[in-house]
Scaffold this motif. Structure first.
Motif, short mmCIF file in Angstrom:
data_model
loop_
_atom_site.label_atom_id
_atom_site.label_comp_id
_atom_site.label_asym_id
_atom_site.label_seq_id
_atom_site.Cartn_x
_atom_site.Cartn_y
_atom_site.Cartn_z
N ALA A 1 64.64 47.20 0.30
CA ALA A 1 64.12 45.93 0.78
C ALA A 1 64.29 45.80 2.28
CB ALA A 1 64.81 44.77 0.07
N GLY A 2 65.25 46.54 2.84
CA GLY A 2 65.51 46.45 4.28
C GLY A 2 64.44 47.08 5.15
N VAL A 3 63.55 47.86 4.57
CA VAL A 3 62.52 48.50 5.39
C VAL A 3 61.31 47.59 5.60
CG1 VAL A 3 63.20 50.72 4.42
CG2 VAL A 3 61.20 49.58 3.51
N LYS A 4 61.24 46.49 4.84
CA LYS A 4 60.06 45.63 4.88
C LYS A 4 59.74 45.12 6.28
CE LYS A 4 58.31 41.23 3.06
NZ LYS A 4 58.55 40.12 2.11
N GLY A 5 60.76 44.53 6.92
CA GLY A 5 60.52 43.96 8.24
C GLY A 5 60.09 45.00 9.26
N GLU A 6 60.71 46.17 9.21
CA GLU A 6 60.38 47.22 10.17
C GLU A 6 58.97 47.75 9.94
OE1 GLU A 6 61.05 49.31 13.53
OE2 GLU A 6 62.34 47.81 12.62
N LEU A 7 58.58 47.89 8.70
CA LEU A 7 57.22 48.35 8.40
C LEU A 7 56.19 47.33 8.88
CD1 LEU A 7 57.75 49.75 4.80
CD2 LEU A 7 57.34 51.08 6.87
N ASN A 8 56.47 46.07 8.64
CA ASN A 8 55.56 45.01 9.05
C ASN A 8 55.43 45.00 10.57
OD1 ASN A 8 53.83 42.90 8.79
ND2 ASN A 8 55.38 41.39 8.23
N LYS A 9 56.57 45.11 11.27
CA LYS A 9 56.58 45.11 12.73
C LYS A 9 55.82 46.32 13.27
CE LYS A 9 59.88 45.19 16.59
NZ LYS A 9 59.44 46.48 17.14
N TYR A 10 56.04 47.47 12.66
CA TYR A 10 55.41 48.70 13.14
C TYR A 10 53.88 48.62 13.01
CZ TYR A 10 54.78 53.70 13.93
OH TYR A 10 54.41 54.92 14.44
N THR A 11 53.41 48.15 11.87
CA THR A 11 51.96 48.08 11.65
C THR A 11 51.30 47.09 12.60
OG1 THR A 11 52.33 46.47 9.87
CG2 THR A 11 52.12 48.78 9.24
N LEU A 12 52.02 46.01 12.95
CA LEU A 12 51.46 45.02 13.87
C LEU A 12 51.49 45.52 15.31
CD1 LEU A 12 52.99 41.72 12.40
CD2 LEU A 12 50.61 42.48 12.28
N ASP A 13 52.62 46.11 15.72
CA ASP A 13 52.78 46.56 17.11
C ASP A 13 51.82 47.67 17.47
OD1 ASP A 13 54.75 44.71 17.36
OD2 ASP A 13 56.43 46.13 17.36
N PHE A 14 51.53 48.55 16.52
CA PHE A 14 50.71 49.73 16.83
C PHE A 14 49.32 49.65 16.22
CE2 PHE A 14 55.08 51.04 17.34
CZ PHE A 14 55.06 51.76 18.52
N ASP A 15 48.97 48.48 15.67
CA ASP A 15 47.64 48.25 15.11
C ASP A 15 47.25 49.39 14.16
OD1 ASP A 15 45.27 46.94 14.68
OD2 ASP A 15 44.22 47.94 16.34
N VAL A 16 48.15 49.65 13.21
CA VAL A 16 47.95 50.76 12.27
C VAL A 16 47.10 50.29 11.09
CG1 VAL A 16 49.12 52.33 10.69
CG2 VAL A 16 50.12 51.84 12.92
N ASP A 17 46.09 51.05 10.77
CA ASP A 17 45.19 50.71 9.65
C ASP A 17 45.66 51.44 8.40
OD1 ASP A 17 43.15 49.74 8.14
OD2 ASP A 17 41.67 51.19 8.86
N ILE A 18 46.71 50.92 7.78
CA ILE A 18 47.24 51.50 6.56
C ILE A 18 47.77 50.36 5.70
CG2 ILE A 18 49.52 51.93 7.57
CD1 ILE A 18 49.74 54.41 5.76
N GLN A 19 47.48 50.38 4.42
CA GLN A 19 47.96 49.36 3.50
C GLN A 19 49.40 49.69 3.12
OE1 GLN A 19 45.68 48.92 -0.07
NE2 GLN A 19 47.14 47.51 -1.01
N VAL A 20 50.29 48.73 3.35
CA VAL A 20 51.71 48.92 3.05
C VAL A 20 52.08 47.97 1.93
CG1 VAL A 20 54.05 48.86 3.96
CG2 VAL A 20 52.15 49.59 5.43
N GLN A 21 52.64 48.51 0.86
CA GLN A 21 52.88 47.72 -0.35
C GLN A 21 54.24 48.02 -0.94
OE1 GLN A 21 50.11 48.47 -3.60
NE2 GLN A 21 49.99 46.27 -3.99
N PRO A 22 55.02 46.98 -1.24
CA PRO A 22 56.33 47.21 -1.88
C PRO A 22 56.19 47.43 -3.37
CG PRO A 22 56.00 44.87 -1.55
CD PRO A 22 54.78 45.54 -0.97
#
Length: 473
Positions: free
Chosen positions: A329-350
């Motif tokens: 569960a601790g990776v959620k925030g970092e994944l969200n931040k990473y996808t927003l900061d680098f405008d990554v076009d990938i679906q991330v799902q827990p």
């Protein structure tokens, strides 16, 4: 303890043995001798079925070393009620076979070489206290080690404290959850030597053994792989996934089955280690074909999240599924931040294992509703894994395409990972709740029973259940 051993010429060896070896097998045999005598490894483990020549390999290597080096050898068996039950006779026979009689003094209990080398023989489980006090062992050989307990290994390994000391282990695997198999095969370190040898690797495999092998293959085919190919038993009553079926789905990436599984849509699944003894595993799918597996090492979950997501992006994945329970569960925030900061076009799902089932009102294969069939999402996903394996095996027989598609695993994945996938996938049990819902054995309970966490299976089954579409919030 790096040693360079000049072995006897191949033609001399052939004259000393009764059975004429095949040249290719003899070449492979000699390579294994060089690995054993020259490689500077803390652990050297040989496993396999009957007639593989494991003990002969080790005995020959130890004698070759003893002729040239002043080493102390400790030879152990789990139970040794007498010297006749030890490896003493095998080593004596090997000395004579290699023509080294003049180099050794042999008594009923010891073997000593002119070089100063000495062999001692003991029972393992019955002499744990005595083993603690043994000093100065250079090489310890544990033969028939399949049933050695965790307690015994935990006592022996710290006892082998001499600089460059080595542990040599030989055994025929019994069960996939035995401590020896888990410790030296499933959890083998990359710097160890852990190899499989079987009857087809033995240049001295004779006609008598061949008759026994053929008899077993004809009349006891269900036992054949365990006896002759060293495949451990992992078919537990109540196991979710059948090992034999899963093994059939490990195929070449260019095979017809692999091509039918692929869709061109790539997905990465990350299972996050819950503690230091577990592995964080990242599996890559093309459609429902597992083509790559990576074991990840990171200082913390934040670093792990970034490392895994970068690999998924580099691989061209369109979806990234991650373990959203426990430390995951601790990776959620970092994944969200990473996808927003680098405008990554990938679906991330827990994937929330203890969460509610998906598509609650849909009927499982025309029967009861999913909400009535499965205890939680973990049970639903594991059952989807079971269905994927069984449906694909059925397709191989009938050519009837299952509604959810086919499933397979690449045989190009490193063997140490494939072994873990097989063991992890087939060691988990299921039962039903008082409400008659399917429930899967808790991960902690599995680890207590098997001695290893199911990290590699946990990086596969979340992709096989058709989850609701959604990004992390």
């Amino acid at each position: 303890m790096t040693t360079t051993i000049e072995l006897a010429p191949e033609e001399d060896l052939e004259r000393r043995y009764l059975w004429k070896p095949q040249k290719q097998k003899m070449s492979d045999w000699r390579k294994s001798m060089r690995w054993l005598t020259c490689a500077d490894k803390r652990v050297k483990c040989l496993r396999g079925g009957r007639g593989s020549g494991k003990s002969w390999r080790v005995a020959q290597a130890l004698i070759e070393i003893a002729v040239r080096h002043n080493f102390r050898f400790l030879c152990l068996r789990r139970v040794q009620k007498s010297i006749e039950a030890s490896s003493h006779q095998l080593l004596c026979d090997t000395i004579r076979r290699l023509g080294y009689e003049s180099e050794f003094t042999i008594t009923k209990t010891h073997i000593k070489a002119k070089s100063g080398a000495e062999f001692r023989f003991m029972g393992f489980q019955s002499n744990l206290d005595s083993i603690k006090s043994i000093e100065g062992t250079d090489i310890c050989w544990v033969e028939e080690a399949h049933a050695i307990t965790r307690e015994a290994w935990d006592i022996l390994l710290p006892t082998l404290r001499r600089e460059k000391s080595q542990l040599w282990v030989t055994f025929n695997p019994e069960f996939a959850w035995d401590e020896t198999y888990v410790r030296f095969v499933l959890n083998a370190q990359n710097e160890w030597m852990s190899i499989e040898v079987n009857w087809y690797d033995n240049p001295w495999f004779n006609e008598t053994l061949e008759e026994e092998r053929q008899h077993c293959l004809t009349f006891y085919p269900d036992r054949y792989d365990k006896i002759w190919n060293g495949v451990p038993t992992s078919e537990l009553p109540g196991a979710v996934v059948n090992r034999g079926n899963l093994e059939r789905l490990i195929v070449d990436p260019d095979s017809e089955l692999a091509q039918l599984c692929k869709t061109g849509v790539k997905t990465a699944v990350l299972d996050v280690a819950d503690n230091g003894g577990d592995d964080s595993v990242l599996a890559f799918f093309d459609g429902r074909f597992v083509y790559r597996v990576e074991r990840l090492v990171a200082r913390d979950v934040v670093q792990l999240a970034v490392q895994a997501l970068k690999l998924a992006i580099e691989e061209g994945c369109e979806k990234f599924i991650y373990d959203g329970s426990g430390l995951g569960a601790g990776v959620k925030g970092e994944l969200n931040k990473y996808t927003l900061d680098f405008d990554v076009d990938i679906q991330v799902q827990p994937f929330i294992a203890q969460g509610e089932v998906v598509r609650k009102k849909s009927r499982y294969r025309g029967g009861r509703k999913n909400a009535d069939e499965f205890h939680n999402l973990r049970a639903q996903a594991w059952w989807s894994y079971r269905d994927a394996v069984n449906d694909t095996v059925r397709f191989l027989h009938t050519r009837l395409m299952p509604p959810d598609g086919l499933f397979a695993i690449s045989n190009k994945i490193p063997r140490r990972y494939l072994d873990r996938i097989l063991s992890d996938s087939t060691g988990v049990l299921w039962e039903t709740t008082p409400e008659d819902k399917i429930i899967i054995e808790a991960k902690k309970k599995v680890k207590q029973r098997l001695g290893v966490s199911t990290d590699y299976a946990d990086a596969i089954f979340p992709h096989l259940v058709r989850m609701n579409t959604g990004f992390i919030e």
